[in-house]
Design a protein around this motif. Structure first.
Motif, PDB file in Angstrom:
ATOM      1  N   PHE A 101       1.767   3.134  -4.914  1.00  0.00           N
ATOM      2  CA  PHE A 101       0.670   2.336  -4.355  1.00  0.00           C
ATOM      3  C   PHE A 101      -0.673   2.879  -4.823  1.00  0.00           C
ATOM      4  N   ALA A 102      -0.824   4.212  -4.731  1.00  0.00           N
ATOM      5  CA  ALA A 102      -2.088   4.841  -5.095  1.00  0.00           C
ATOM      6  C   ALA A 102      -2.398   4.670  -6.574  1.00  0.00           C
ATOM      7  N   MET A 103      -1.408   4.884  -7.422  1.00  0.00           N
ATOM      8  CA  MET A 103      -1.637   4.746  -8.861  1.00  0.00           C
ATOM      9  C   MET A 103      -1.925   3.294  -9.237  1.00  0.00           C
ATOM     10  N   SER A 104      -1.270   2.368  -8.557  1.00  0.00           N
ATOM     11  CA  SER A 104      -1.550   0.947  -8.806  1.00  0.00           C
ATOM     12  C   SER A 104      -2.968   0.606  -8.391  1.00  0.00           C
ATOM     13  N   LEU A 107     -13.557  -3.649   4.969  1.00  0.00           N
ATOM     14  CA  LEU A 107     -14.399  -2.777   4.148  1.00  0.00           C
ATOM     15  C   LEU A 107     -13.719  -2.343   2.852  1.00  0.00           C
ATOM     16  N   ALA A 108     -12.501  -2.795   2.635  1.00  0.00           N
ATOM     17  CA  ALA A 108     -11.791  -2.508   1.387  1.00  0.00           C
ATOM     18  C   ALA A 108     -11.064  -3.770   0.964  1.00  0.00           C
ATOM     19  N   PRO A 109     -11.016  -4.037  -0.335  1.00  0.00           N
ATOM     20  CA  PRO A 109     -10.342  -5.254  -0.804  1.00  0.00           C
ATOM     21  C   PRO A 109      -8.832  -5.110  -0.748  1.00  0.00           C
ATOM     22  N   ALA A 110      -8.158  -6.239  -0.858  1.00  0.00           N
ATOM     23  CA  ALA A 110      -6.706  -6.220  -0.915  1.00  0.00           C
ATOM     24  C   ALA A 110      -6.282  -5.602  -2.240  1.00  0.00           C
ATOM     25  N   VAL A 111      -5.476  -4.576  -2.179  1.00  0.00           N
ATOM     26  CA  VAL A 111      -4.948  -3.896  -3.358  1.00  0.00           C
ATOM     27  C   VAL A 111      -3.466  -3.638  -3.091  1.00  0.00           C
ATOM     28  N   PRO A 112      -2.697  -3.290  -4.083  1.00  0.00           N
ATOM     29  CA  PRO A 112      -3.086  -3.100  -5.468  1.00  0.00           C
ATOM     30  C   PRO A 112      -3.190  -4.417  -6.222  1.00  0.00           C
ATOM     31  N   GLY A 113      -3.947  -4.406  -7.278  1.00  0.00           N
ATOM     32  CA  GLY A 113      -4.140  -5.552  -8.134  1.00  0.00           C
ATOM     33  C   GLY A 113      -4.517  -5.075  -9.517  1.00  0.00           C
ATOM     34  N   PRO A 114      -4.882  -5.979 -10.398  1.00  0.00           N
ATOM     35  CA  PRO A 114      -5.186  -5.570 -11.769  1.00  0.00           C
ATOM     36  C   PRO A 114      -6.445  -4.719 -11.885  1.00  0.00           C
TER      37      PRO A 114
END
Length: 326
Positions: A277-280, A228-235
């Motif tokens: 992680f959160a900011m990314s 239900l959530a995408p793989a992050v962090p990313g651009p």
């Protein structure tokens, strides 16, 4: 979050000369988190020399977060239960030896190498030798988190918190468990309420100010595992981290870090990794870059593993993007 980057954090993110490369990292994780005395004691204990561990715990005293961190790391080392057991035989009334043995047996039980009941009983024995120490209850909490019931987890946390209301590791374990309960709306879940309440009740300089960010990371773990959530962090920013409540939580935690960060807190790198992680994930590379500079080589598996990716690869990818664009 504000639309403009925060003021430069020159004391925490030193600039590099033009063209200079960011420091390289080893690609490995170390639970000691840069504690030099702990590293030395762990190495000596693995070689069958428990005296360094004995001295380390003696001098740690009642700095409960540091004691919990050091005992947990020592207890996870190879042969820790053997050496702690011999230490306890030599000093039958030693609370330090009993606590180290209890946590070593907890680690073994979590790896399937020990009877959980034996580990639980050892924690009870250690608690009897040191009634004010929350560390044996940290052992019970670790056991309950993985092998026990919700009632056992709640009871262990209650005992731990009665001895140290701001216990960092204990709160992280509780928040991880609460995050797995059935959800409410996109930004409505009991884990968010619990984390914000703990942060509000703690003193202004308490690292529990970052706990609401940890709660969002733990919910991300649950959502990602469910697809239900995408793989992050990313651009691209992740929606989980960009709603009104999430933005408020991130702003408050980052502002706390700018004002209150304690270099001496034994688990500060865990908080820094959660913030980075959160900011990314929220698409805030400037803030993330400042945090990655502060983390240096001390990456932690959580929360980088919460996307289901290799945690080191996720950390390195987010760090490279933040330092290049932030």
């Amino acid at each position: 979050m504000p639309l403009t980057p925060p003021p430069p954090v020159t004391d925490r993110a030193p600039s590099r000369p033009p063209g200079a490369r960011a420091p390289e990292h080893s690609g490995t994780f170390d639970a000691a988190l840069g504690d030099a005395e702990l590293l030395a004691a762990r190495s000596a204990l693995a070689q069958g020399r428990p005296q360094s561990a004995r001295s380390l715990l003696l001098h740690t005293g009642d700095d409960w977060d540091r004691r919990g961190h050091r005992v947990t790391v020592l207890a996870a080392g190879p042969g820790a239960h053997t050496w702690a057991g011999r230490w306890l035989l030599n000093e039958p009334g030693s609370a330090d030896a009993a606590t180290l043995l209890a946590l070593a047996l907890v680690h073994r039980a979590l790896r399937g190498e020990e009877d959980p009941g034996h580990a639980r009983a050892s924690c009870h024995t250690a608690a009897g030798l040191a009634p004010a120490d929350p560390t044996p209850w940290l052992g019970r909490l670790l056991l309950a988190r993985t092998l026990g019931t919700e009632a056992e987890l709640t009871a262990a946390f209650k005992e731990l918190r009665a001895r140290h209301p701001e216990h960092h590791h204990g709160h992280h374990l509780l928040i991880a468990a609460l995050a797995e309960r059935p959800p409410g709306g996109p930004e409505s879940h009991e884990v968010y309420d619990a984390a914000e309440r703990a942060a509000a009740e703690a003193p202004a300089d308490s690292p529990l100010a970052v706990l609401p960010v940890v709660a969002y990371a733990e919910r991300h773990r649950v959502l990602a595992a469910a697809g239900l959530a995408p793989a992050v962090p990313g651009p691209a920013p992740c929606a989980h981290w960009t709603g009104p409540r999430a933005r408020r939580v991130l702003r408050a935690a980052f502002d706390w870090w700018l004002e209150w960060e304690h270099d001496e807190h034994p688990r500060r790198h865990i908080d820094l990794n959660h913030l980075a992680f959160a900011m990314s994930a929220a698409g805030r590379p400037a803030e993330a870059a400042a945090l990655f500079h502060r983390i240096g080589p001390h990456a932690t598996p959580a929360p980088w593993s919460y996307t289901g990716q290799d945690p080191w690869a996720a950390f390195h990818r987010a760090r490279t993007h933040a330092l290049a664009t932030g």
